[in-house]
Enzyme design. Structure first.
Site, mmCIF file in Angstrom:
data_model
loop_
_atom_site.group_PDB
_atom_site.id
_atom_site.type_symbol
_atom_site.label_atom_id
_atom_site.label_comp_id
_atom_site.label_asym_id
_atom_site.label_seq_id
_atom_site.Cartn_x
_atom_site.Cartn_y
_atom_site.Cartn_z
ATOM 1 N N SER A 13 0.834 -1.210 0.000
ATOM 2 C CA SER A 13 0.000 0.000 0.000
ATOM 3 C C SER A 13 0.864 1.254 0.000
ATOM 4 C CB SER A 13 -0.932 -0.003 1.219
ATOM 5 O OG SER A 13 -1.883 -1.027 1.110
ATOM 6 N N ARG A 16 0.235 6.278 -1.464
ATOM 7 C CA ARG A 16 -0.097 7.523 -0.770
ATOM 8 C C ARG A 16 0.309 7.428 0.699
ATOM 9 N NH1 ARG A 16 -6.740 7.241 -0.446
ATOM 10 N NH2 ARG A 16 -6.864 5.281 0.718
ATOM 11 N N ILE A 18 1.843 7.377 4.335
ATOM 12 C CA ILE A 18 3.071 6.835 4.925
ATOM 13 C C ILE A 18 3.751 5.860 3.967
ATOM 14 C CG2 ILE A 18 3.943 5.339 6.765
ATOM 15 C CD1 ILE A 18 1.851 6.631 8.619
ATOM 16 N N ARG A 38 -2.598 -1.942 -5.516
ATOM 17 C CA ARG A 38 -3.791 -2.393 -6.244
ATOM 18 C C ARG A 38 -3.938 -1.626 -7.545
ATOM 19 N NH1 ARG A 38 -8.864 -0.392 -6.234
ATOM 20 N NH2 ARG A 38 -8.342 0.994 -4.483
ATOM 21 N N TYR A 158 -9.413 -1.943 15.393
ATOM 22 C CA TYR A 158 -8.152 -1.488 14.806
ATOM 23 C C TYR A 158 -7.000 -1.641 15.790
ATOM 24 C CZ TYR A 158 -4.714 1.635 12.660
ATOM 25 O OH TYR A 158 -3.565 2.162 12.119
#
Length: 262
Positions: A13, A16, A18, A38, A158
């Site tokens: 990922s 964008r 971090i 992705r 989370y």
């Protein structure tokens, strides 16, 4: 000679926030960095930018909603490079519309979020560790959160998932240290990504900073700098570490915030 010369790294990922800054920092410090993404078109644009700035980068397909891609992204890098020296598990997420406290949070979403975040570290680690062992070692860096060690009033799924990632990090560190595989976790505090800043009021940020001794919001670069350290041989005698990159948040007495002039 750059800090990460001749190292191959992968960041999940990384288009964008971090993850993007981590990829740029790794690429700028001599590593060939693979952006596991992705949106391949967006990843290719970033890889081209890294290359234009003197670095080395490429992309591999990864989609967190397709768990098999955690394995295939590692396989693709291994097939191309014959090794992977640095794995940065940056992916993580929640559902702000369902992730509250234990009683009012959605039960199905709780377990989905926990599984989603935990497998985002477990699966790629399970795949990459045997390759790292065969190549004499490697460095795994997991992006956690300061909330994993400081209980909160909400986002229980989370923070529980990230606390589990902390434990997984230290178990991996102990289990594979003799084979040269290091595993550390970075626990960011409030970081000024677009996603964070767009969802927080100025009043909230001002109140939050009263509990941050360094008195500022973190930058993605702060996290990326820590990643470069753990990826490099400068940290060769460090494993199982959970480093808080949070400006000292949670360190002082709870009365600290009351002592700051509003």
């Amino acid at each position: 000679m750059k800090r990460l010369d001749n190292k191959i790294s992968l960041v999940t990922s990384s288009t964008r926030g971090i993850g993007l800054e981590i990829a740029k920092k790794l690429g700028g410090n001599g590593s060939k960095v693979y952006l596991a993404v992705r949106r391949l078109d967006a990843g290719k644009k970033i890889a081209d930018e890294i290359i234009a700035n003197g670095g080395n980068a490429d992309i591999v397909y990864f989609d967190a909603s397709k768990p098999d891609t955690y394995k295939t992204m590692i396989e693709e890098v291994i097939n191309k490079e014959k090794r992977l020296d640095v794995l940065v598990n940056n992916y993580g997420g929640t559902n702000v519309k369902a992730d509250f406290d234990v009683v009012t949070g959605n039960t199905e979403d709780f377990f989905r979020i926990v599984q989603d975040n935990l497998q985002s570290v477990y699966l790629p680690c399970k795949e990459v560790i045997p390759h790292m062992i065969r190549n004499g070692g490697g460095s795994i860096i997991n992006i956690s959160t300061i909330g994993s060690v400081i209980p909160d009033l909400s986002r229980v799924a989370y923070v529980v998932s990230k606390a589990a990632i902390n434990s997984l990090t230290q178990n991996i560190a102990v289990q594979y240290a003799k084979q040269g595989v290091r595993c550390n976790a970075i626990l960011p505090g409030l970081i000024a990504t677009d996603a964070a800043m767009d969802n927080m009021s100025e009043e909230f940020i001002k109140g939050f900073l009263r509990h941050v001794p360094l008195n500022r919001v973190g930058k993605p670069e702060d996290i990326a700098n820590a990643v470069v350290f753990y990826a490099s041989d400068e940290s060769s005698f460090i494993t199982g570490d959970l480093i808080e990159v949070a400006g000292g948040f949670g360190l002082p007495t709870p009365l600290y915030g009351d002592s700051i002039t509003k």
